[in-house]
Write an enzyme that holds these catalytic residues in place. Structure first.
Site, short mmCIF file in Angstrom:
data_model
loop_
_atom_site.label_atom_id
_atom_site.label_comp_id
_atom_site.label_asym_id
_atom_site.label_seq_id
_atom_site.Cartn_x
_atom_site.Cartn_y
_atom_site.Cartn_z
N GLY A 154 0.83 -1.20 0.00
CA GLY A 154 0.00 0.00 0.00
C GLY A 154 0.86 1.25 0.00
N CYS A 155 0.23 2.39 -0.27
CA CYS A 155 0.97 3.65 -0.36
C CYS A 155 1.45 4.13 1.01
CB CYS A 155 0.13 4.72 -1.05
SG CYS A 155 -1.54 4.88 -0.39
N TYR A 156 0.57 4.07 2.01
CA TYR A 156 0.99 4.45 3.37
C TYR A 156 2.11 3.54 3.89
CZ TYR A 156 -2.82 7.83 4.37
OH TYR A 156 -3.67 8.91 4.40
#
Length: 352
Positions: A154-156
């Protein structure tokens, strides 16, 4: 290498922001050729009907999802789908000999019980899932190079783990003291219409969401536990910020050795990421901004130590659609194919 020798690539779920980033990146990649875009709701439409600005580049039509057909035509398939769909498709594509890169959460977890708890989806593909490699090249480069199936982070988690990894791997901080305070642009919410992402709702406003229960938390914790060598719980709070692209993660943790100063940590980070071309450690006193990474696959990291509190503060900035999604997926594919991991990926932002 002529066009005829390019590796044929397909994207299932090309209509979202992650999908269109992949289309854009594949256009510039010297060794890959996009031959298939697939989707359910938009099947039969020209891709340029969804994204008219690409009409002069691609004449591809969005096709129905026929795994047999995709497996015959493509050597590589990107799955850019909502959570819970890739796990129904990847096994058939792998059986056809395709390399598969999943941009959803389906193959990010080595412990599928964690996935089932947080995502509420029962899994029947456990044997396949066990072969998946977590697609963060800076940590798992060698494993990605050998993989047929990669679960792209994921981006986070990408921004957070790049900030935290050297601290945990080297035992420099008390793991349980780690707090991640992160902000993301609205494109992280996808292209579907959502009230909270309307301009009138999101602009001129800043707020936290999913506090204490964001689905990226267990993903971050699983990798942190792997790095620390024991189970680690992490406090993670995401915020929505009124801009389109970018994530800034600010990570706080208590140092085991309060004698460490900022320059010590900068040296440690530079050594840790010395063979990671996409991570840029900033000089003393310089803190990253999301705009610097916009449109690139770069992660900028700034480091500070507060001797008053014995805490280290690490700031990490990425483009959530690039290093946080499509760019990182291409980086992983480059490794899977035995190519330079910088191949075909943008290294300079358009600024300002």
């Amino acid at each position: 290498m002529g066009d005829s020798e390019r590796i044929p690539v397909g994207i299932i779920g090309a209509s979202g922001y992650g999908g269109v980033q992949l289309v854009r990146l594949l256009a510039d990649h010297p060794k890959l050729e996009l031959v298939y875009v697939g989707g359910e709701s938009s099947a039969g439409k020209a891709f340029s009907d969804l994204y008219p600005h690409l009409g002069h580049y691609t004449k591809l039509v969005i096709e129905p999802i026929d795994l047999e057909e995709i497996g015959n035509r493509c050597r590589v398939v990107f799955l850019s789908l909502p959570n819970g769909l890739a796990c129904d498709m990847a096994p058939a594509l792998l059986a056809k000999g395709c390399k598969v890169l999943d941009l959803s959460a389906d193959y990010r977890f080595s412990n599928l019980d964690t996935y089932e708890t947080w995502y509420g989806r029962q899994r029947t593909d456990r044997d396949i899932a066990e072969t998946a490699v977590y697609g963060l090249p800076e940590l798992y480069r060698d494993r990605i190079a050998e993989a047929q199936l990669v679960g792209c982070p994921g981006c986070y988690p990408t921004a957070s783990l790049l900030a935290l990894s050297p601290l945990l791997k080297q035992g420099l901080v008390v793991p349980e003291s780690a707090i991640i305070d992160a902000k993301s642009g609205t494109s992280g919410g996808g292209r579907q219409a959502k009230t909270n992402l309307l301009l009138a709702e999101a602009d001129q406003s800043l707020g936290a969401y999913n506090v204490g229960r964001h689905r990226h938390t267990p993903e971050i914790e699983e990798v942190c536990s792997d790095l620390a060598g024991h189970e680690v719980l992490i406090q993670f709070t995401p915020h929505l910020i009124p801009m389109v692209r970018g994530i800034l993660a600010t990570v706080y943790a208590t140092l085991r050795d309060p004698g460490l100063v900022r320059d010590d940590l900068i040296t440690i980070y530079q050594a840790f990421y010395r063979s990671s071309p996409w991570v840029k450690i900033l000089p003393s006193g310089t803190y990253p901004q999301t705009k610097w990474a916009c449109g690139t696959n770069l992660c900028y990291i700034g480091i500070e130590v507060d001797p008053r509190t014995d805490r280290v503060i690490v700031m990490s900035a990425i483009d959530n659609l690039m290093k946080g999604q499509a760019g990182q997926a291409i980086q992983c594919l480059n490794l899977m194919m035995g190519w330079e991991e910088t191949l075909g990926l943008p290294q300079l932002s358009f600024y300002p």
